[in-house]
Design a protein around this motif. Structure first.
Motif, PDB file in Angstrom:
ATOM      1  N   TYR A 180      -5.576  -5.238   8.833  1.00  0.00           N
ATOM      2  CA  TYR A 180      -4.176  -5.668   8.766  1.00  0.00           C
ATOM      3  C   TYR A 180      -3.924  -6.650   7.623  1.00  0.00           C
ATOM      4  O   TYR A 180      -2.788  -7.022   7.366  1.00  0.00           O
ATOM      5  CB  TYR A 180      -3.678  -6.212  10.122  1.00  0.00           C
ATOM      6  N   ILE A 181      -4.980  -7.062   6.924  1.00  0.00           N
ATOM      7  CA  ILE A 181      -4.764  -7.807   5.687  1.00  0.00           C
ATOM      8  C   ILE A 181      -4.941  -6.873   4.486  1.00  0.00           C
ATOM      9  O   ILE A 181      -4.119  -6.841   3.579  1.00  0.00           O
ATOM     10  CB  ILE A 181      -5.720  -9.009   5.603  1.00  0.00           C
ATOM     11  N   SER A 182      -6.004  -6.038   4.538  1.00  0.00           N
ATOM     12  CA  SER A 182      -6.245  -5.149   3.397  1.00  0.00           C
ATOM     13  C   SER A 182      -5.177  -4.067   3.274  1.00  0.00           C
ATOM     14  O   SER A 182      -5.069  -3.409   2.244  1.00  0.00           O
ATOM     15  CB  SER A 182      -7.639  -4.536   3.476  1.00  0.00           C
ATOM     16  N   VAL A 183      -4.368  -3.890   4.319  1.00  0.00           N
ATOM     17  CA  VAL A 183      -3.329  -2.863   4.247  1.00  0.00           C
ATOM     18  C   VAL A 183      -2.344  -3.162   3.098  1.00  0.00           C
ATOM     19  O   VAL A 183      -1.821  -2.248   2.444  1.00  0.00           O
ATOM     20  CB  VAL A 183      -2.600  -2.722   5.608  1.00  0.00           C
ATOM     21  N   PHE A 184      -2.164  -4.451   2.814  1.00  0.00           N
ATOM     22  CA  PHE A 184      -1.251  -4.787   1.710  1.00  0.00           C
ATOM     23  C   PHE A 184      -1.870  -4.397   0.364  1.00  0.00           C
ATOM     24  O   PHE A 184      -1.177  -3.923  -0.532  1.00  0.00           O
ATOM     25  CB  PHE A 184      -0.897  -6.276   1.756  1.00  0.00           C
ATOM     26  N   LEU A 185      -3.198  -4.582   0.273  1.00  0.00           N
ATOM     27  CA  LEU A 185      -3.900  -4.133  -0.921  1.00  0.00           C
ATOM     28  C   LEU A 185      -3.787  -2.605  -1.044  1.00  0.00           C
ATOM     29  O   LEU A 185      -3.552  -2.067  -2.131  1.00  0.00           O
ATOM     30  CB  LEU A 185      -5.372  -4.558  -0.835  1.00  0.00           C
ATOM     31  N   ALA A 186      -3.910  -1.931   0.104  1.00  0.00           N
ATOM     32  CA  ALA A 186      -3.822  -0.467   0.101  1.00  0.00           C
ATOM     33  C   ALA A 186      -2.481  -0.015  -0.455  1.00  0.00           C
ATOM     34  O   ALA A 186      -2.399   0.971  -1.191  1.00  0.00           O
ATOM     35  CB  ALA A 186      -4.028   0.067   1.514  1.00  0.00           C
ATOM     36  N   ILE A 187      -1.417  -0.730  -0.115  1.00  0.00           N
ATOM     37  CA  ILE A 187      -0.086  -0.343  -0.592  1.00  0.00           C
ATOM     38  C   ILE A 187      -0.010  -0.487  -2.115  1.00  0.00           C
ATOM     39  O   ILE A 187       0.479   0.414  -2.811  1.00  0.00           O
ATOM     40  CB  ILE A 187       0.997  -1.187   0.108  1.00  0.00           C
ATOM     41  N   VAL A 188      -0.546  -1.589  -2.626  1.00  0.00           N
ATOM     42  CA  VAL A 188      -0.501  -1.797  -4.078  1.00  0.00           C
ATOM     43  C   VAL A 188      -1.350  -0.750  -4.795  1.00  0.00           C
ATOM     44  O   VAL A 188      -0.889  -0.082  -5.734  1.00  0.00           O
ATOM     45  CB  VAL A 188      -1.008  -3.229  -4.424  1.00  0.00           C
ATOM     46  N   VAL A 189      -2.598  -0.571  -4.313  1.00  0.00           N
ATOM     47  CA  VAL A 189      -3.474   0.431  -4.932  1.00  0.00           C
ATOM     48  C   VAL A 189      -2.830   1.814  -4.847  1.00  0.00           C
ATOM     49  O   VAL A 189      -2.841   2.591  -5.807  1.00  0.00           O
ATOM     50  CB  VAL A 189      -4.865   0.440  -4.247  1.00  0.00           C
ATOM     51  N   GLY A 190      -2.238   2.115  -3.693  1.00  0.00           N
ATOM     52  CA  GLY A 190      -1.608   3.408  -3.497  1.00  0.00           C
ATOM     53  C   GLY A 190      -0.473   3.648  -4.477  1.00  0.00           C
ATOM     54  O   GLY A 190      -0.350   4.731  -5.060  1.00  0.00           O
ATOM     55  N   LEU A 191       0.357   2.641  -4.667  1.00  0.00           N
ATOM     56  CA  LEU A 191       1.473   2.776  -5.612  1.00  0.00           C
ATOM     57  C   LEU A 191       0.953   3.110  -7.011  1.00  0.00           C
ATOM     58  O   LEU A 191       1.442   4.053  -7.660  1.00  0.00           O
ATOM     59  CB  LEU A 191       2.256   1.452  -5.683  1.00  0.00           C
ATOM     60  N   ILE A 192      -0.055   2.343  -7.441  1.00  0.00           N
ATOM     61  CA  ILE A 192      -0.585   2.560  -8.787  1.00  0.00           C
ATOM     62  C   ILE A 192      -1.244   3.940  -8.882  1.00  0.00           C
ATOM     63  O   ILE A 192      -0.964   4.726  -9.797  1.00  0.00           O
ATOM     64  CB  ILE A 192      -1.595   1.446  -9.153  1.00  0.00           C
ATOM     65  N   ALA A 193      -2.097   4.245  -7.883  1.00  0.00           N
ATOM     66  CA  ALA A 193      -2.794   5.534  -7.906  1.00  0.00           C
ATOM     67  C   ALA A 193      -1.792   6.684  -7.880  1.00  0.00           C
ATOM     68  O   ALA A 193      -1.964   7.695  -8.574  1.00  0.00           O
ATOM     69  CB  ALA A 193      -3.741   5.633  -6.713  1.00  0.00           C
TER      70      ALA A 193
END
Lengths: 276, 321
Positions: A62-75
């Motif tokens: 539930y913290i890394s999910v925010f990282l996932a969103i950023v990485v996902g947007l870029i990817a």
């Protein structure tokens, strides 16, 4: 009675997470008429991002999910420009295949790095709490997406492009930017969902395929191309899986799901919420 | 003559693939060519639907699985001979294609693609739950008993190889005849503009369904042969979605809608695949590399090798059908 209430609650909680996973697929289909066959691969990528962050930094999903969103947007934006932009107008076979090749590349690299052994996160919380947290995050993300699509200028531009790309171009919308951003948003949702699913279920490099198929069913139930229908579709599927599973052999549940998929495609392709 | 060069070369390729192991007597070559010929057969069959009518079946492996299970179960439970069991497998696959086709061929484009994926997954889970077909674990031959009617396992493998050569040749000839016939012309008109074809009096529903049945028949037989040779069958290998995509890949790689395309596509695909699998540097990354190659084809030569040659080399302009 208690068993049914349990199944119902579990179904709704899981359904919210499934719905989040399906939303990205629905958004991308709605905006650019592309069935994103790399959706499952990005869900897997979200799971492994969560795994790597948890194992190395001990940050829970539930913290890394925010990282996932950023990485996902870029990817997603990178994927759009390398694999999709060129073939967007070349017919569905090309986009199906190009997104599938992206999925082969992602799954191939993940397989190289992690092999196919199943992983699970040891979060030290009981599974029901994990489900509640994952569902709560999914619910909030859906609300944010709703707000974004209906209350902001960019959201309006996305909806405009999905309705009529040529007219929106004439109205001064930079359609390429919108398409790339929408794809990025779809991928970000897939990765966030994968991240949250990693809290609840064990996973492997090949798990994404299963959730991709579920996402198809959900999107078809909720109406292809309708991101908010996906949440409803997700809850329907979650309840179906959990409650229906009480009455019949659990193994037959996927068969029922795919039969429903086919029947809706045949008789009500605009989805259960699609009106007319 | 020049116009049919693609067909003639395809015929020679299949005969060469078939003759090579038989002449050398090498079981290793036989195994290699078995894979090669089954890929050629699968690609040719899918091309009848995908190349001629423009309907892309993303779950075509379902017919491979259905044929495989029918053949396997008939031999396993009733000891029926290989050839009748195979024919039954092909017919059951075609029959199911006919029934499903009447419904799902009303869907177009991406909807049809999703529906075919759904059909494949539905069959996979259905069969995983049928005890008669071994459930999720599948069925296993008692090898000595299953292969004894053919004079032992080695003889049985050669026997199934020869049948595969005949099946692949038949698939080629059927594709060629369909393409040249009036029926084929109808299919092409569906690909170009289905509504116009209907208005012009073509029974599009019948045509599409027939094309679907033809394109299901051969995968059914090839599936039967594959699992007979394998000695075991289970739902995951029978309905493996990746195989559907491999079929599409081969057709695209070679050149969609042509006769020579699927043959040369299957040949090239299998060469690339075995090269990547044998090479230690690429072995673990072969999936990712296949992905990159597929992406490059889709982006830069969507009409495949045949289309590329036609565009770039004068001699080939009018050669391939």
């Amino acid at each position: 009675m208690n068993v049914y209430a349990d199944a119902l609650v579990n179904g709704i909680l899981l359904g919210l997470v499934y719905g989040l996973a399906a939303m990205g697929l629905a958004l991308i289909w709605g905006v650019m008429k592309v069935i994103n066959l790399s959706h499952g691969a990005f869900i897997t990528l979200g799971m492994f991002l969560s795994y790597v962050v948890f194992e190395s930094l001990h940050f829970p999903p539930y913290i890394s999910v925010f990282l996932a969103i950023v990485v996902g947007l870029i990817a997603g934006v990178i994927t759009y420009f390398t694999a999709l932009h060129r073939v967007l107008n070349a017919g569905e076979l090309s986009t199906l295949l190009s997104t599938y090749s992206v999925s082969l590349i992602i799954v191939g690299i993940l397989m190289f790095l992690f092999a196919t052994t199943p992983k699970a996160l040891n979060l030290g919380m009981n599974i029901f709490t994990a489900k509640i947290i994952a569902a709560a995050f999914s619910f909030v993300f859906s609300l944010v997406l709703y707000y974004f699509l209906y209350k902001t200028d960019t959201g309006m531009a996305i909806r405009a492009v999905s309705q009529h790309p040529d007219a929106s171009k004439l109205m001064g919308i930079d359609t390429v930017k919108i398409l790339a951003f929408s794809f990025g948003l779809g991928v970000a949702l897939a990765m966030a969902a994968g991240n949250l699913i990693s809290m609840i279920f064990p996973f492997s490099v090949l798990s994404g395929g299963l959730y991709e198929l579920k996402s198809f069913v959900i999107c078809v139930i909720g109406g292809l191309g309708n991101p908010l229908g996906a949440i409803v579709g997700g809850i329907v599927l979650g309840i179906l899986e959990n409650v229906f599973g009480l009455f019949v052999n659990q193994g037959i549940v996927p068969f029922v799901e795919f039969t429903i998929l086919l029947l809706i495609l045949l008789y009500k392709p605009q989805g259960l919420l699609g009106g007319h | 003559m020049k116009k049919h060069l693609g067909f003639i070369v395809s015929l020679l390729i299949i005969l060469a693939c078939g003759a090579y192991p038989i002449v050398t007597g090498s079981p290793m070559a036989r195994e290699d060519m078995f894979v090669m010929l089954s890929y050629i057969g699968l690609a040719l069959s899918l091309n009848v639907l995908m190349g001629f009518t423009g309907y892309v079946s993303f779950g075509h492996v379902v017919f491979f699985g259905i044929g495989g299970y029918t053949t396997f179960a008939l031999i396993y439970h009733y000891g029926i001979g290989l050839v009748p069991a195979l024919i039954a497998g092909g017919l059951v696959a075609a029959l199911i294609a006919g029934l499903l086709g009447m419904a799902v061929l009303n869907l177009r484009g991406a909807y049809f693609a999703i529906a075919t994926i759904g059909i494949n997954e539905a069959f996979k889970t259905l069969i995983s739950n049928i005890d008669y077909l071994g459930g999720a674990e599948g069925l296993f031959f008692n090898l000595r008993k299953a292969y004894s009617p053919y004079g032992g396992s080695q003889k049985a493998l050669w026997y199934s190889f020869i049948i595969l050569v005949i099946v692949t040749l038949t698939a080629l000839i059927v594709s060629f005849l369909v393409k040249r016939s009036k029926f084929g012309l109808g299919l092409f008109s569906i690909r170009e503009d289905e509504d116009a074809a209907k208005v012009l009096g073509i029974n599009t529903k019948l045509y599409k369904t027939l094309a679907f049945m033809i394109s299901a028949f051969f995968p059914g037989i090839i599936g039967g042969l594959f699992f007979f040779k394998n000695g075991s069958i289970d739902p995951n290998s029978a309905f493996h979605l990746l195989k559907s995509v491999e079929m599409i890949f081969m057709v695209m790689l070679g050149g969609i809608g042509t006769i020579f395309g699927p043959v040369v596509g299957a040949l090239t695909y299998e060469e690339i695949r075995s090269y990547l699998l044998i090479n230690p540097t690429f072995k673990d990354l072969h999936l990712a590399i296949s992905g990159v190659i597929l992406l490059l084809i889709v982006l830069f030569i969507p009409d495949g090798i045949v289309g590329f040659l036609r565009r770039k080399v004068k001699f080939f302009k009018e050669v391939f059908e």
